[in-house]
Design an enzyme around this catalytic site. Structure first.
Site, PDB file in Angstrom:
ATOM      1  N   CYS A   6       0.561  -1.203  -0.014  1.00  0.00           N
ATOM      2  CA  CYS A   6       0.045   0.157   0.080  1.00  0.00           C
ATOM      3  C   CYS A   6       0.764   1.442   0.319  1.00  0.00           C
ATOM      4  O   CYS A   6       1.464   1.474   1.149  1.00  0.00           O
ATOM      5  CB  CYS A   6      -0.723   0.315   1.404  1.00  0.00           C
ATOM      6  N   CYS A   9       0.555   3.557   2.894  1.00  0.00           N
ATOM      7  CA  CYS A   9       0.890   2.660   4.350  1.00  0.00           C
ATOM      8  C   CYS A   9       2.654   3.381   4.185  1.00  0.00           C
ATOM      9  O   CYS A   9       3.595   3.039   5.087  1.00  0.00           O
ATOM     10  CB  CYS A   9       0.782   1.436   4.531  1.00  0.00           C
ATOM     11  N   ASP A  32      -1.480  16.521  -1.309  1.00  0.00           N
ATOM     12  CA  ASP A  32      -1.528  15.432  -2.670  1.00  0.00           C
ATOM     13  C   ASP A  32      -0.350  16.012  -3.563  1.00  0.00           C
ATOM     14  O   ASP A  32      -0.288  16.826  -4.021  1.00  0.00           O
ATOM     15  CB  ASP A  32      -2.979  15.578  -2.814  1.00  0.00           C
ATOM     16  N   ASN A  86     -13.499   9.476  -1.092  1.00  0.00           N
ATOM     17  CA  ASN A  86     -14.280   8.144  -2.620  1.00  0.00           C
ATOM     18  C   ASN A  86     -14.049   7.161  -2.076  1.00  0.00           C
ATOM     19  O   ASN A  86     -13.328   5.956  -1.898  1.00  0.00           O
ATOM     20  CB  ASN A  86     -13.190   8.008  -3.754  1.00  0.00           C
ATOM     21  N   GLY A  92     -14.499   6.921  -8.316  1.00  0.00           N
ATOM     22  CA  GLY A  92     -12.819   7.340  -8.065  1.00  0.00           C
ATOM     23  C   GLY A  92     -11.909   8.073  -6.980  1.00  0.00           C
ATOM     24  O   GLY A  92     -10.835   7.867  -7.352  1.00  0.00           O
ATOM     25  N   HIS A  97      -6.331   2.856   0.391  1.00  0.00           N
ATOM     26  CA  HIS A  97      -6.514   2.999   2.151  1.00  0.00           C
ATOM     27  C   HIS A  97      -7.296   4.315   2.039  1.00  0.00           C
ATOM     28  O   HIS A  97      -7.087   5.260   1.584  1.00  0.00           O
ATOM     29  CB  HIS A  97      -4.512   3.296   1.726  1.00  0.00           C
ATOM     30  N   HIS A  99      -9.112   7.545   2.766  1.00  0.00           N
ATOM     31  CA  HIS A  99      -8.161   8.797   3.120  1.00  0.00           C
ATOM     32  C   HIS A  99      -9.177   9.779   2.726  1.00  0.00           C
ATOM     33  O   HIS A  99     -10.235   9.098   1.926  1.00  0.00           O
ATOM     34  CB  HIS A  99      -7.519   9.271   2.360  1.00  0.00           C
ATOM     35  N   HIS A 101     -10.091  13.672   1.733  1.00  0.00           N
ATOM     36  CA  HIS A 101      -9.196  15.349   0.443  1.00  0.00           C
ATOM     37  C   HIS A 101     -10.250  15.740   1.350  1.00  0.00           C
ATOM     38  O   HIS A 101     -11.371  16.332   1.877  1.00  0.00           O
ATOM     39  CB  HIS A 101      -9.833  14.731  -1.054  1.00  0.00           C
TER      40      HIS A 101
HETATM   41  P1  AMP Z   1      -8.372   9.290  -4.432  1.00  0.00           P
HETATM   42  O1  AMP Z   1      -9.126   8.875  -5.942  1.00  0.00           O
HETATM   43  O2  AMP Z   1      -9.428   9.574  -3.735  1.00  0.00           O
HETATM   44  O3  AMP Z   1      -7.520   6.947  -3.992  1.00  0.00           O
HETATM   45  O4  AMP Z   1      -7.016   8.955  -4.489  1.00  0.00           O
HETATM   46  C1  AMP Z   1      -6.006   8.954  -4.120  1.00  0.00           C
HETATM   47  C2  AMP Z   1      -5.162  10.375  -4.366  1.00  0.00           C
HETATM   48  O5  AMP Z   1      -3.886   9.973  -4.140  1.00  0.00           O
HETATM   49  C3  AMP Z   1      -5.437  10.958  -5.053  1.00  0.00           C
HETATM   50  O6  AMP Z   1      -5.660  12.658  -5.332  1.00  0.00           O
HETATM   51  C4  AMP Z   1      -3.403  11.298  -5.616  1.00  0.00           C
HETATM   52  O7  AMP Z   1      -2.749  12.380  -6.782  1.00  0.00           O
HETATM   53  C5  AMP Z   1      -2.883  11.019  -4.436  1.00  0.00           C
HETATM   54  N1  AMP Z   1      -1.659  10.269  -4.200  1.00  0.00           N
HETATM   55  C6  AMP Z   1      -1.152   9.315  -5.133  1.00  0.00           C
HETATM   56  N2  AMP Z   1       0.005   8.953  -4.530  1.00  0.00           N
HETATM   57  C7  AMP Z   1       0.482   9.800  -3.720  1.00  0.00           C
HETATM   58  C8  AMP Z   1       1.924  10.366  -3.365  1.00  0.00           C
HETATM   59  N3  AMP Z   1       2.904   9.544  -3.570  1.00  0.00           N
HETATM   60  N4  AMP Z   1       1.932  11.157  -2.230  1.00  0.00           N
HETATM   61  C9  AMP Z   1       0.695  12.041  -2.452  1.00  0.00           C
HETATM   62  N5  AMP Z   1      -0.487  11.974  -2.927  1.00  0.00           N
HETATM   63  C10 AMP Z   1      -0.440  10.391  -3.551  1.00  0.00           C
END
Ligand code: AMP
Length: 113
Positions: A6, A9, A32, A86, A92, A97, A99, A101
């Site tokens: 992950c 993680c 992000d 999401n 989306g 994991h 999270h 926004h």
């Molecule tokens: P979701 O589409 O709701 O699963 O959001 C995942 C978010 O994680 C997206 O907005 C990505 O831009 C962000 N993301 C993916 N990899 C990283 C990373 N290494 N560092 C910071 N944000 C990330």
């Protein structure tokens, strides 16, 4: 995706670099990598929970996560913001994991795309 693969993680563990905004024993918040607004912070539980459905099995943690997210906004002087998670690919979700926004700094449209 499981705990060992992950990406969030790995960010929590410091194995992948991130721009940290907040950390305590239970939660980690970071910018992000592909911001959708001038402010775009992700807030995650350190515990690997897949999504909101998974998280709902620990309501106390979920409540603290929401309260902590609001505190992060308040401490940064952010008054107008969108706060969302999401759940599932069609909604989306790309990282499995849990999270939230926190988006701010521009006018938000409705309905969301
Ligand atoms: P979701 O589409 O709701 O699963 O959001 C995942 C978010 O994680 C997206 O907005 C990505 O831009 C962000 N993301 C993916 N990899 C990283 C990373 N290494 N560092 C910071 N944000 C990330």
């Amino acid at each position: 995706m499981n705990q060992s693969t992950c990406i969030f993680c790995k960010i929590v563990a410091g194995e992948i670099p991130s721009k940290k905004v907040f950390e305590d024993e239970e939660f980690f918040a970071f910018e992000d990598i592909n911001p959708q607004a001038p402010v775009h912070i992700l807030i995650v539980p350190k515990k690997h929970l897949v999504d909101l459905f998974d998280g709902s099995q620990d309501p106390a943690l979920l409540g603290e996560l929401v309260a902590r997210s609001a505190a992060i906004a308040r401490e940064r002087g952010i008054k107008d913001y969108r706060f969302l998670t999401n759940t599932g690919r069609e909604a989306g979700q790309a990282v499995f994991h849990l999270h939230f926004h926190l988006l701010s700094g521009r006018r938000m449209g409705w309905p969301p795309g």
